[in-house]
Design a protein around this motif. Structure first.
Motif, short mmCIF file in Angstrom:
data_model
loop_
_atom_site.label_atom_id
_atom_site.label_comp_id
_atom_site.label_asym_id
_atom_site.label_seq_id
_atom_site.Cartn_x
_atom_site.Cartn_y
_atom_site.Cartn_z
N GLN A 14 14.45 13.67 1.95
CA GLN A 14 14.85 13.27 3.30
C GLN A 14 14.83 11.74 3.45
OE1 GLN A 14 12.39 15.79 2.91
NE2 GLN A 14 14.01 17.32 3.08
N LEU A 15 14.55 11.04 2.35
CA LEU A 15 14.49 9.58 2.28
C LEU A 15 13.28 9.02 3.01
CD1 LEU A 15 18.29 8.76 2.80
CD2 LEU A 15 17.06 9.23 0.68
N GLN A 16 12.27 9.86 3.23
CA GLN A 16 11.01 9.41 3.83
C GLN A 16 10.05 8.99 2.72
OE1 GLN A 16 10.66 13.31 5.80
NE2 GLN A 16 10.10 12.17 7.66
N VAL A 17 9.33 7.91 2.96
CA VAL A 17 8.35 7.44 1.99
C VAL A 17 7.24 8.47 1.85
CG1 VAL A 17 6.68 5.62 1.47
CG2 VAL A 17 8.89 5.03 2.48
N ILE A 18 6.84 8.75 0.62
CA ILE A 18 5.79 9.73 0.36
C ILE A 18 4.51 9.34 1.12
CG2 ILE A 18 4.36 10.80 -1.43
CD1 ILE A 18 7.32 11.56 -1.58
N GLY A 50 0.79 -1.23 0.00
CA GLY A 50 0.00 0.00 0.00
C GLY A 50 0.82 1.27 0.00
N ILE A 51 2.13 1.19 0.19
CA ILE A 51 2.95 2.39 0.14
C ILE A 51 3.18 2.78 -1.32
CG2 ILE A 51 4.08 1.93 2.34
CD1 ILE A 51 6.44 0.81 0.90
N PRO A 52 3.36 4.07 -1.61
CA PRO A 52 3.46 4.51 -3.01
C PRO A 52 4.74 4.00 -3.67
CG PRO A 52 3.89 6.33 -1.51
CD PRO A 52 3.40 5.20 -0.67
N ARG A 97 9.77 0.50 -7.40
CA ARG A 97 10.58 1.08 -6.32
C ARG A 97 9.75 2.04 -5.48
NH1 ARG A 97 15.65 3.55 -9.27
NH2 ARG A 97 16.54 3.63 -7.16
N VAL A 98 10.05 2.08 -4.19
CA VAL A 98 9.32 2.93 -3.25
C VAL A 98 9.66 4.40 -3.51
CG1 VAL A 98 8.93 3.46 -0.82
CG2 VAL A 98 9.31 1.09 -1.54
#
Length: 348
Positions: free
Chosen positions: A88-92, A73-75, A82-83
């Protein structure tokens, strides 16, 4: 990969399926000189080999992130899987999750999945993880646009390599090989001299790895094998041993392998599964399938009911890795450590 396989298999037929226009003429020339048969796939065909091509061989397909990332479910990018992250290397849309390396891509400055950028991301990732835990501002990171990538050729009398810088390709030339060797050795040396920063006996203890790295150094192992009179195991190592056998008058090739490592974590079920999959990978690397397995399990000093639970959970984890392959756990051996178990008791 294909050149490494040719070094390992000097006489075995190797076929490589490539896409038209994706590999330079100099690299193609080197591959053909190494007796690698190139099967060119038209640019409009990406899912199946061209007509007349053999089905067995290597397909130069590039990399793609595992499907479970998108399924979580992560973008993720639709094409590469790829995620997606910010600088800042945080997942959207999920700032509590950080991602980097081959499995991730920065939305505003995407880079190819390569170890060069993965290594460079380690410092900003470590800083931002610590900053997030301490509620401090995060740092933004912009990866360099291009990176020097060195591709080694065959290790002949005069080894050579190519240098890639963005769209530019230089080589092959021995000078690039020497540069690649120097960089690789310097990188590995940093890990060999790394210390954990813990004062134990008046000196800093060297970092001791677990997992697949929990083994003797190559020089120590090779010297011991030579002394024991089995030097062939050191000079020509293999992932598994070949055991020819006969069945109904036909010779059948069986493979045997043994592997293992100290417990990585305190969960006995997961430890058993990880270790079993790691051991299976040696068989898979030889192009074979796992038919059966035996397990050697060391348990800590603990009350019988605790040992029983640890052993049962470990075996269940091992079976979870074997059952999906329709492989059998046919036996094994248990040992009791002479070290006192931690409290709470675990394998780790």
């Amino acid at each position: 990969v294909v050149l490494a396989l040719r070094t390992r298999w000097p006489k075995r037929p190797i076929h490589l399926q490539i896409r038209a226009g994706r590999i330079s003429s100099s690299i193609q020339q080197t591959l053909r000189a190494a007796a690698v048969v190139l099967i060119e796939e038209p640019q409009h065909e990406h899912n199946s080999p061209p007509n007349g091509a053999i089905q067995a061989g290597l397909i130069c397909s590039g990399s793609r992130a595992p499907a479970w990332l998108a399924n979580s479910g992560i973008p993720c990018q639709s094409k590469s899987g790829r995620v997606r992250t910010n600088r800042q290397l945080q997942v959207i849309d999920h700032p509590q999750i950080f991602a980097t390396g081959d499995c991730a891509v920065i939305d505003t400055c995407p880079r190819p999945p390569s170890g060069v950028w993965a290594v460079r991301a380690a410092i900003p990732l470590a800083y931002n993880l610590e900053a997030a835990c301490q509620n401090r501002p995060l740092r933004t990171w912009t990866p360099q646009r291009y990176a020097l990538q060195l591709l080694g050729g065959l290790k002949a009398d005069r080894p050579t390599a190519w240098a890639l810088w963005g769209p530019f390709l230089l080589g092959p030339h021995p000078w690039w090989w020497h540069l690649k060797t120097k960089i690789d050795r310097r990188f590995i040396h940093r890990f060999q001299t790394l210390s954990m920063g813990i004062e134990a006996t008046g000196e800093r203890d060297a970092m001791r790895c677990r997992g697949c790295a929990a083994k003797l150094p190559a020089t120590t192992l090779e010297a011991a094998l030579m002394t024991a009179g089995v030097g062939g195991l050191a000079t020509a190592p293999e992932d598994a041993a070949v055991v020819p056998t006969k069945s109904r008058g036909q010779v059948i090739t069986l493979l045997q392998s043994v592997d293992g490592f100290p417990a990585l974590i305190s969960d006995p079920w997961l430890n058993g599964r990880i270790t079993a999959l790691h051991a299976c990978s040696d068989i898979w690397a030889c192009g074979a399938t796992v038919q059966s397995a035996q397990a050697v399990i060391t348990l800590p000093l603990a009350p019988p009911n605790i040992q029983q639970e640890l052993l049962a959970q470990t075996i269940a984890g091992i079976r979870s890795a074997l059952d999906t392959q329709q492989s059998l756990l046919i036996g094994g051996h248990s040992l009791e450590s002479r070290d006192q178990a931690p409290d709470p008791c675990s394998l780790g």
